[in-house]
Write a protein that holds these residues in place. Structure first.
Motif, PDB file in Angstrom:
ATOM      1  N   UNK A   1       0.862  -1.176   0.000  1.00  0.00           N
ATOM      2  CA  UNK A   1       0.000   0.000   0.000  1.00  0.00           C
ATOM      3  C   UNK A   1       0.895   1.222   0.000  1.00  0.00           C
ATOM      4  N   UNK A   2       0.402   2.265  -0.625  1.00  0.00           N
ATOM      5  CA  UNK A   2       1.172   3.503  -0.733  1.00  0.00           C
ATOM      6  C   UNK A   2       0.619   4.512   0.259  1.00  0.00           C
ATOM      7  N   UNK A   3       1.531   5.201   0.938  1.00  0.00           N
ATOM      8  CA  UNK A   3       1.104   6.259   1.828  1.00  0.00           C
ATOM      9  C   UNK A   3       2.200   7.309   1.943  1.00  0.00           C
ATOM     10  N   UNK A   4       1.895   8.494   1.468  1.00  0.00           N
ATOM     11  CA  UNK A   4       2.778   9.662   1.566  1.00  0.00           C
ATOM     12  C   UNK A   4       4.206   9.396   1.099  1.00  0.00           C
ATOM     13  N   UNK A   5       4.366   8.877  -0.106  1.00  0.00           N
ATOM     14  CA  UNK A   5       5.687   8.664  -0.677  1.00  0.00           C
ATOM     15  C   UNK A   5       6.426   7.450  -0.147  1.00  0.00           C
ATOM     16  N   UNK A   6       5.788   6.688   0.715  1.00  0.00           N
ATOM     17  CA  UNK A   6       6.395   5.465   1.244  1.00  0.00           C
ATOM     18  C   UNK A   6       5.531   4.278   0.835  1.00  0.00           C
ATOM     19  N   UNK A   7       6.164   3.151   0.752  1.00  0.00           N
ATOM     20  CA  UNK A   7       5.471   1.917   0.398  1.00  0.00           C
ATOM     21  C   UNK A   7       5.526   0.992   1.604  1.00  0.00           C
ATOM     22  N   UNK A   8       4.381   0.463   1.962  1.00  0.00           N
ATOM     23  CA  UNK A   8       4.309  -0.513   3.051  1.00  0.00           C
ATOM     24  C   UNK A   8       3.978  -1.869   2.434  1.00  0.00           C
ATOM     25  N   UNK A   9       4.851  -2.829   2.686  1.00  0.00           N
ATOM     26  CA  UNK A   9       4.617  -4.184   2.204  1.00  0.00           C
ATOM     27  C   UNK A   9       3.631  -4.843   3.151  1.00  0.00           C
ATOM     28  N   UNK A  10       2.530  -5.328   2.593  1.00  0.00           N
ATOM     29  CA  UNK A  10       1.447  -5.849   3.423  1.00  0.00           C
ATOM     30  C   UNK A  10       1.493  -7.349   3.623  1.00  0.00           C
ATOM     31  N   UNK A  11       2.262  -8.039   2.841  1.00  0.00           N
ATOM     32  CA  UNK A  11       2.365  -9.481   3.018  1.00  0.00           C
ATOM     33  C   UNK A  11       3.678  -9.935   2.417  1.00  0.00           C
ATOM     34  N   UNK A  12       3.983 -11.165   2.617  1.00  0.00           N
ATOM     35  CA  UNK A  12       5.169 -11.709   1.980  1.00  0.00           C
ATOM     36  C   UNK A  12       6.037 -12.480   2.938  1.00  0.00           C
ATOM     37  N   UNK A  13       7.055 -12.990   2.407  1.00  0.00           N
ATOM     38  CA  UNK A  13       8.032 -13.723   3.185  1.00  0.00           C
ATOM     39  C   UNK A  13       9.372 -13.083   2.947  1.00  0.00           C
ATOM     40  N   UNK A  14      10.394 -13.801   3.260  1.00  0.00           N
ATOM     41  CA  UNK A  14      11.732 -13.309   3.030  1.00  0.00           C
ATOM     42  C   UNK A  14      12.477 -14.327   2.206  1.00  0.00           C
ATOM     43  N   UNK A  15      13.358 -13.850   1.377  1.00  0.00           N
ATOM     44  CA  UNK A  15      14.172 -14.738   0.567  1.00  0.00           C
ATOM     45  C   UNK A  15      15.255 -15.342   1.449  1.00  0.00           C
ATOM     46  N   UNK A  16      15.366 -16.635   1.419  1.00  0.00           N
ATOM     47  CA  UNK A  16      16.403 -17.353   2.156  1.00  0.00           C
ATOM     48  C   UNK A  16      17.661 -17.408   1.288  1.00  0.00           C
ATOM     49  N   UNK A  17      18.738 -16.787   1.773  1.00  0.00           N
ATOM     50  CA  UNK A  17      19.982 -16.810   1.010  1.00  0.00           C
ATOM     51  C   UNK A  17      20.473 -18.233   0.792  1.00  0.00           C
ATOM     52  N   UNK A  18      20.302 -19.082   1.782  1.00  0.00           N
ATOM     53  CA  UNK A  18      20.801 -20.447   1.675  1.00  0.00           C
ATOM     54  C   UNK A  18      20.040 -21.258   0.626  1.00  0.00           C
ATOM     55  N   UNK A  19      18.741 -21.041   0.507  1.00  0.00           N
ATOM     56  CA  UNK A  19      17.927 -21.857  -0.402  1.00  0.00           C
ATOM     57  C   UNK A  19      17.583 -21.159  -1.705  1.00  0.00           C
TER      58      UNK A  19
END
Length: 126
Positions: free
Chosen positions: A62-80
């Motif tokens: 979602x966008x709010x005042x020039x910033x982006x807020x990520x509302x869902x997701x995971x993180x990329x695993x460097x190992x995998x």
């Protein structure tokens, strides 16, 4: 009914960028930082805008005042999910010549090559 294999290269880039956005490490980022990451998939301004709009429609951000807020997701695993390959590459983010490329494996496809510091920036680790 459209099969996933029937997607155009443009649609594939959109899905890859959306997958990357859904896996950003930071909860909030300034808009230019998000655009920097999307531009590792495409530098077409119309497509960048479409990706941001689609990400908002799908609830990824979602966008709010020039910033982006990520509302869902995971993180990329460097190992995998980050693999390296030796060869002659150019970094997709900064354009530097690389002898070892870092590639990010996402559900929508593979993104790269990146240098060791650029892959961290793209994923929000720096």
């Amino acid at each position: 009914m459209t099969d996933e294999t029937d997607r155009t290269p443009r649609e594939e880039r959109i899905e890859l960028a959306l997958d990357l956005l859904a896996n950003l490490e930071h909860e909030t980022l300034p808009l230019p930082a998000v655009v920097d990451r999307v531009e590792t998939v495409t530098t077409d301004p119309t497509l960048v805008r479409r990706i941001l709009d689609e990400a908002e429609l799908r609830g990824i951000l979602e966008r709010e005042e020039g910033r982006i807020r990520v509302r869902r997701g995971g993180y990329v695993s460097f190992e995998r999910q980050v693999v390296t390959r030796d060869g002659e590459f150019d970094c997709r983010r900064c354009g530097a010549a690389l002898s070892t490329g870092h590639f990010v494996r996402l559900d929508a496809g593979e993104l790269g090559p990146f240098g060791s510091s650029c892959v961290r920036k793209v994923l929000g680790r720096e």
